[in-house]
Motif scaffolding. Structure first.
Motif, short mmCIF file in Angstrom:
data_model
loop_
_atom_site.label_atom_id
_atom_site.label_comp_id
_atom_site.label_asym_id
_atom_site.label_seq_id
_atom_site.Cartn_x
_atom_site.Cartn_y
_atom_site.Cartn_z
N ASP A 192 49.47 47.05 36.17
CA ASP A 192 48.32 46.23 35.81
C ASP A 192 48.13 46.19 34.30
O ASP A 192 47.92 45.12 33.72
CB ASP A 192 47.06 46.78 36.49
CG ASP A 192 45.85 45.93 36.21
OD1 ASP A 192 45.89 44.70 36.48
OD2 ASP A 192 44.84 46.48 35.71
N CYS A 193 48.24 47.34 33.66
CA CYS A 193 48.12 47.40 32.20
C CYS A 193 49.19 46.54 31.54
O CYS A 193 48.91 45.80 30.60
CB CYS A 193 48.22 48.84 31.73
SG CYS A 193 48.11 49.04 29.93
N LEU A 194 50.41 46.62 32.05
CA LEU A 194 51.51 45.83 31.50
C LEU A 194 51.18 44.34 31.59
O LEU A 194 51.36 43.61 30.61
CB LEU A 194 52.81 46.14 32.24
CG LEU A 194 54.01 45.25 31.91
CD1 LEU A 194 54.40 45.36 30.44
CD2 LEU A 194 55.18 45.61 32.82
N LYS A 249 67.64 65.22 35.40
CA LYS A 249 67.03 64.02 34.84
C LYS A 249 65.63 63.79 35.40
O LYS A 249 65.38 64.01 36.58
CB LYS A 249 67.86 62.78 35.20
CG LYS A 249 69.14 62.65 34.45
CD LYS A 249 69.80 61.32 34.82
CE LYS A 249 71.09 61.11 34.07
NZ LYS A 249 71.68 59.82 34.41
N ASN A 250 64.76 63.33 34.52
CA ASN A 250 63.44 62.84 34.93
C ASN A 250 63.50 61.33 35.01
O ASN A 250 63.84 60.66 34.03
CB ASN A 250 62.37 63.22 33.92
CG ASN A 250 61.88 64.62 34.08
OD1 ASN A 250 61.76 65.11 35.19
ND2 ASN A 250 61.57 65.27 32.98
N ILE A 251 63.18 60.79 36.18
CA ILE A 251 63.04 59.35 36.34
C ILE A 251 61.59 59.00 36.01
O ILE A 251 60.67 59.71 36.42
CB ILE A 251 63.38 58.91 37.79
CG1 ILE A 251 64.81 59.31 38.15
CG2 ILE A 251 63.14 57.43 37.99
CD1 ILE A 251 65.88 58.68 37.28
N VAL A 252 61.40 57.93 35.27
CA VAL A 252 60.05 57.52 34.88
C VAL A 252 59.79 56.14 35.47
O VAL A 252 60.62 55.23 35.32
CB VAL A 252 59.89 57.48 33.35
CG1 VAL A 252 58.45 57.17 32.97
CG2 VAL A 252 60.35 58.78 32.71
N GLU A 253 58.67 56.00 36.14
CA GLU A 253 58.31 54.73 36.76
C GLU A 253 56.86 54.38 36.47
O GLU A 253 56.03 55.27 36.26
CB GLU A 253 58.53 54.79 38.27
CG GLU A 253 59.99 54.97 38.65
CD GLU A 253 60.20 55.01 40.14
OE1 GLU A 253 60.92 54.13 40.64
OE2 GLU A 253 59.64 55.92 40.78
N LEU A 254 56.58 53.09 36.48
CA LEU A 254 55.21 52.63 36.30
C LEU A 254 54.40 52.94 37.55
O LEU A 254 54.89 52.82 38.67
CB LEU A 254 55.17 51.12 36.07
CG LEU A 254 55.84 50.56 34.83
CD1 LEU A 254 55.68 49.05 34.80
CD2 LEU A 254 55.27 51.17 33.59
N THR A 255 53.16 53.32 37.34
CA THR A 255 52.21 53.45 38.44
C THR A 255 51.59 52.07 38.67
O THR A 255 51.76 51.17 37.84
CB THR A 255 51.11 54.45 38.08
OG1 THR A 255 50.38 53.93 36.95
CG2 THR A 255 51.67 55.83 37.76
N PRO A 256 50.84 51.89 39.74
CA PRO A 256 50.12 50.62 39.90
C PRO A 256 49.21 50.33 38.70
O PRO A 256 49.13 49.18 38.24
CB PRO A 256 49.32 50.83 41.19
CG PRO A 256 50.20 51.75 41.99
CD PRO A 256 50.76 52.72 40.96
#
Length: 149
Positions: free
Chosen positions: A106-108, A95-102
């Motif tokens: 900020d974009c979110l 599995k690839n875990i996907v996470e937001l970067t800083p």
């Protein structure tokens, strides 16, 4: 059996109204999100990934209701812009875990503010109570489980 009633104008048909309301909202949202470098689909990915617990690509796709191929494409684009990062799961190397970067966080924040403002502009012809009733009614039709199922 012949129906003696004149045809109903399209402006009174639910499907017509929903289709055109959605198209107008999509245009308004796209204009609001463009300066932030994301579209509505990409923003939805960021929202799902910000929910707290790390998600795999497959889990995020399931929450969004998109197929794996579409999810890979969305994640690729977000990763190319430095908004998300993939890493192998320590529990399941498949599995690839996907996470937001800083930068993704900020974009979110910025894009969500723009989206909310766009929705307020879209709903401006309605008073606040009517706008909230519309949202509640749509949630009942789309999100909540129908009674008896």
């Amino acid at each position: 059996m012949v129906d003696d009633q004149p045809p109903t104008p399209l402006e009174f048909r639910l499907g017509y109204l929903l289709k055109h309301a959605q198209a107008r909202l999509a245009r308004t949202s796209a204009e609001a999100l463009a300066p932030h470098g994301v579209d509505g689909h990409e923003l939805a990915v960021l929202v799902v990934l910000s929910a707290g617990q790390p998600l795999s690509q497959v889990e995020a796709a399931g929450r969004l209701g998109v197929d794996r191929t579409t999810m890979v494409s969305l994640i690729d684009g977000l990763e190319d812009r430095g908004l998300v990062e993939r890493r192998r799961s320590s529990r399941d190397r498949r599995k690839n875990i996907v996470e937001l970067t800083p930068a993704g966080q900020d974009c979110l924040r910025r894009a969500e503010r723009a989206r909310r403002a766009a929705e307020r502009r879209f709903l401006a012809p309605l008073d606040e109570e009517t706008a909230m009733s519309l949202v509640r009614a749509l949630r009942a039709l789309v999100v909540e489980e129908p009674v008896g199922e």
